[in-house]
Design an enzyme around this catalytic site. Structure first.
Site, PDB file in Angstrom:
ATOM      1  CD  GLN A   8      -2.935  -1.107   2.296  1.00 34.12           C
ATOM      2  OE1 GLN A   8      -2.657  -1.736   3.302  1.00 34.12           O
ATOM      3  NE2 GLN A   8      -4.054  -0.411   2.189  1.00 34.12           N
ATOM      4  NE  ARG A  10       0.189  -4.702  11.634  1.00 29.50           N
ATOM      5  CZ  ARG A  10      -0.913  -4.906  10.912  1.00 29.50           C
ATOM      6  NH1 ARG A  10      -1.850  -3.968  10.851  1.00 29.50           N
ATOM      7  NH2 ARG A  10      -1.096  -6.036  10.274  1.00 29.50           N
ATOM      8  CG  HIS A  33      -0.975  -6.121   5.176  1.00 31.88           C
ATOM      9  ND1 HIS A  33      -1.129  -5.481   6.390  1.00 31.88           N
ATOM     10  CD2 HIS A  33      -2.082  -5.804   4.467  1.00 31.88           C
ATOM     11  CE1 HIS A  33      -2.272  -4.802   6.394  1.00 31.88           C
ATOM     12  NE2 HIS A  33      -2.868  -4.984   5.231  1.00 31.88           N
ATOM     13  CG  ASN A  60      -6.079  -5.242  11.875  1.00 30.21           C
ATOM     14  OD1 ASN A  60      -5.256  -4.935  12.736  1.00 30.21           O
ATOM     15  ND2 ASN A  60      -5.737  -5.525  10.636  1.00 30.21           N
ATOM     16  CE1 TYR A  63      -9.463  -1.774   9.906  1.00 26.84           C
ATOM     17  CE2 TYR A  63      -9.647   0.589   9.528  1.00 26.84           C
ATOM     18  CZ  TYR A  63      -8.899  -0.568   9.507  1.00 26.84           C
ATOM     19  OH  TYR A  63      -7.596  -0.525   9.108  1.00 26.84           O
ATOM     20  CD  GLU A  67      -4.904  -2.757   9.493  1.00 27.02           C
ATOM     21  OE1 GLU A  67      -6.036  -2.504   9.014  1.00 27.02           O
ATOM     22  OE2 GLU A  67      -4.081  -3.502   8.948  1.00 27.02           O
TER      23      GLU A  67
HETATM   24  C1  GBH Z   1      -7.842  -3.359   6.738  1.00 25.87           C
HETATM   25  O1  GBH Z   1      -8.880  -4.270   6.502  1.00 25.87           O
HETATM   26  C2  GBH Z   1      -6.578  -3.747   6.023  1.00 25.87           C
HETATM   27  O2  GBH Z   1      -5.731  -4.506   6.841  1.00 25.87           O
HETATM   28  C3  GBH Z   1      -5.832  -2.565   5.441  1.00 25.87           C
HETATM   29  O3  GBH Z   1      -4.853  -3.000   4.567  1.00 25.87           O
HETATM   30  C4  GBH Z   1      -6.821  -1.616   4.788  1.00 25.87           C
HETATM   31  O4  GBH Z   1      -6.199  -0.569   4.111  1.00 25.87           O
HETATM   32  C5  GBH Z   1      -7.725  -1.083   5.861  1.00 25.87           C
HETATM   33  O5  GBH Z   1      -8.379  -2.126   6.497  1.00 25.87           O
HETATM   34  C6  GBH Z   1      -8.813  -0.136   5.352  1.00 25.87           C
HETATM   35  O6  GBH Z   1      -9.671  -0.800   4.490  1.00 25.87           O
HETATM   36  O7  GBH Z   1     -16.520  -7.003   1.079  1.00 25.87           O
HETATM   37  O8  GBH Z   1     -18.513  -6.579   2.375  1.00 25.87           O
HETATM   38  O9  GBH Z   1     -17.152  -8.498   2.888  1.00 25.87           O
HETATM   39  C7  GBH Z   1     -10.110  -3.863   7.067  1.00 25.87           C
HETATM   40  C8  GBH Z   1     -11.082  -4.977   7.249  1.00 25.87           C
HETATM   41  C9  GBH Z   1     -12.434  -6.571   6.254  1.00 25.87           C
HETATM   42  C10 GBH Z   1     -12.761  -4.291   5.664  1.00 25.87           C
HETATM   43  C11 GBH Z   1     -13.251  -6.993   5.083  1.00 25.87           C
HETATM   44  C12 GBH Z   1     -13.561  -4.691   4.466  1.00 25.87           C
HETATM   45  C13 GBH Z   1     -14.877  -6.405   3.489  1.00 25.87           C
HETATM   46  C14 GBH Z   1     -16.305  -6.117   3.536  1.00 25.87           C
HETATM   47  N1  GBH Z   1     -11.779  -5.296   6.032  1.00 25.87           N
HETATM   48  N2  GBH Z   1     -14.199  -5.963   4.702  1.00 25.87           N
HETATM   49  S1  GBH Z   1     -17.179  -7.107   2.385  1.00 25.87           S
END
Ligand code: GBH
Length: 487
Positions: free
Chosen positions: A25, A82, A128, A315, A317, A388
């Site tokens: 990335q 990281r 990754h 991780n 979000y 994360e």
């Molecule tokens: C992280 O994943 C990554 O580790 C990182 O590289 C990335 O840049 C960052 O998040 C921001 O995106 O397609 O509906 O099933 C985050 C976790 C899990 C988020 C899977 C998106 C897919 C949703 N990800 N999810 S779906």
């Protein structure tokens, strides 16, 4: 963003906080000094796979700008950083009998040395998502367990040997869920396998993701064993896996079945990997739904995988509302979430959180505290590093730079999430020791390309990848100063 104002909040005095990135990335330098292609280099070349048709060829050009990145980290007051290692930079073809690229090793050795000289603790992720393309072409990558495990074990040993005296915090795999589901079920990520023939000529979404997940678990466990047997005594570090997972709230809080479905969703997303790592077996709900499509552990594999975490890499979000489908609805063979509906609104029309630029991400800070506690309860209060946490902002990329730098939405996200984490520690007795915000800078957001920004630093891709810290970068220290040493 609601929070429990009455709750105690605090973090230990030696709490490690900082920022995270990943090799593909940010690095660029795709062919520099002998780097070989990864499956992402190949995937990006397929028209239609990346929103803006871009790739990680240049990205933030961090391969040539680590000094700037370290300066940036110092400016924020970060204690930890990281980053991940590009396997095909270290071993261009990836395999255990393939040549090692000394220039690739030297790059990461210098990065680790320079971080330490700057007083910043490196957290290193071995994998990754950027599998060497040659290993995919040679034997299908993760789909060939024996080959993949042997090659990953070799690669890990090479990296431990080169960096072990400098690096004390190792992460084997980042979010195996994504390699398995996005890479081999939905097909949105490299290598793009899916049963959907409009998207890919190859793939079986009903079987491949579970094979991929299994291979990664075994590879993780082998790398951990190698570290513990051959390096831990010498280097004194720790090693674990990083798992992604969202919090879940019932669509109808009064429906017991929706509450059960909430747990099932977490089992399919997180416990798929965490149960084997802590208990040596897959969750019962997955065994029940997937039957013989879910691989089984041999007694030997189960022993190897069980106990293979020195810490839990988390991780996190966002959150969703979850609605069950009723026993009459038989799970689709391609289902990977536990036969449920994943929603942004509950029964009463309440939204889980505001929209962001990422279709899947709606901030909901209380879920962070709840998930930390949920995982701590299930796995016996493990030491946790949040590896994360962060957000994109709706429309950020279309704003003039001056406005992008005033990223109050992101700042408020961090403030509320870090507060929730500090409550999980002080109020719920969870053992969180570190936190790395995603991300140090705007970067290649995989299938979303560069249009979606997650950085606390603005990267001007049009003008030499110049970096400009946003407000959130400079406020992070103030947020942590409020909590660190208060428990
Ligand atoms: C992280 O994943 C990554 O580790 C990182 O590289 C990335 O840049 C960052 O998040 C921001 O995106 O397609 O509906 O099933 C985050 C976790 C899990 C988020 C899977 C998106 C897919 C949703 N990800 N999810 S779906």
């Amino acid at each position: 963003m609601v929070r429990d104002v009455a709750a105690k909040a605090g973090l230990p005095s030696d709490f490690l906080w900082g920022f995270a990135t990943a090799a593909y990335q940010i690095e660029g330098g795709a062919t520099a000094d002998g780097r070989g292609p990864s499956i992402w280099d190949t995937f990006c070349k397929i028209p239609g796979k990346i929103a803006d048709g871009s790739s990680g060829d240049v990205a933030c050009d961090s391969y040539h700008r680590t000094a700037q990145d370290i300066e940036l980290l110092q400016k924020t007051g970060a204690k930890a950083y990281r980053f991940s290692i590009s396997w095909s930079r270290v071993i261009p073809k990836g395999g255990r009998n393939d040549p090692i690229n000394q220039a690739g090793i030297d790059f990461y050795v210098k990065l680790a040395d320079d971080l330490l000289a700057a007083g910043i603790t490196p957290f290193v992720t071995l994998f990754h998502w950027d599998l060497p393309d040659e290993l995919y072409k040679r034997y299908g990558g993760f789909l060939n367990k024996d080959e993949f495990v042997a090659d990953f074990a070799h690669y890990s040993r090479v990296v431990f040997e080169a960096l072990g005296s400098r690096v004390k915090h190792w992460i084997t795999f980042n979010e195996p869920f994504c390699s398995a589901i996005l890479g081999h079920s939905i097909g949105a990520f490299a290598p793009g396998h899916t049963s959907d023939r409009t998207k890919s000529a190859v793939g079986d979404s009903s079987r491949e993701p579970w094979i991929v997940g299994h291979s990664i678990l075994i590879a993780h466990a082998h790398a951990v064993k190698i570290y513990r047997d051959e390096f831990k005594a010498r280097d004194g570090g720790e090693i674990g896996i990083t798992l992604n997972g969202d919090w879940t709230e019932p669509w109808d809080p009064n429906d017991e079945q929706d509450r059960i479905a909430c747990d099932r969703k977490i089992e399919f997303a997180i416990c798929w990997f965490a149960d084997p790592v802590y208990f040596g077996r897959y969750p019962e709900s997955m065994v029940k739904q997937l039957g013989e499509r879910l691989p089984t552990f041999t007694a030997e594999e189960s022993e190897l995988v069980k106990g293979s975490n020195d810490f839990y890499g988390m991780n996190h979000y966002c959150a969703n509302y979850i609605r069950h489908r009723g026993d009459a609805v038989v799970a689709d063979p391609d289902d990977f979430s536990g036969n449920i509906d994943i929603l942004f609104e509950d029964k009463f029309g309440n939204s889980i959180g505001p929209e962001t630029q990422s279709f899947w991400l709606r901030p909901h800070a209380p879920g962070f505290r709840k998930l930390i506690k949920w995982l701590s309860d299930r796995y016996g209060r493990p030491k946790i590093y949040v590896t994360e946490n962060g957000t994109s902002i709706k429309g950020e990329n279309d704003l003039p730079m001056e406005e992008i730098l005033e990223d109050d939405f992101r700042l408020e996200y961090f403030r509320s999430y870090i507060t929730a984490m500090a409550e999980a520690v002080a109020e719920d007795g969870c053992d969180v020791r570190g936190y790395m915000a995603w991300s140090l800078m705007d970067n290649f957001e995989w299938a979303e390309g560069y249009e979606t920004r997650f950085g606390v630093t603005y990267v001007d891709y049009e003008n030499g990848q110049k970096r400009y810290p946003k407000k959130s970068a400079m406020e992070m220290k103030n947020i942590f100063d409020q909590f660190v040493g208060k428990v």
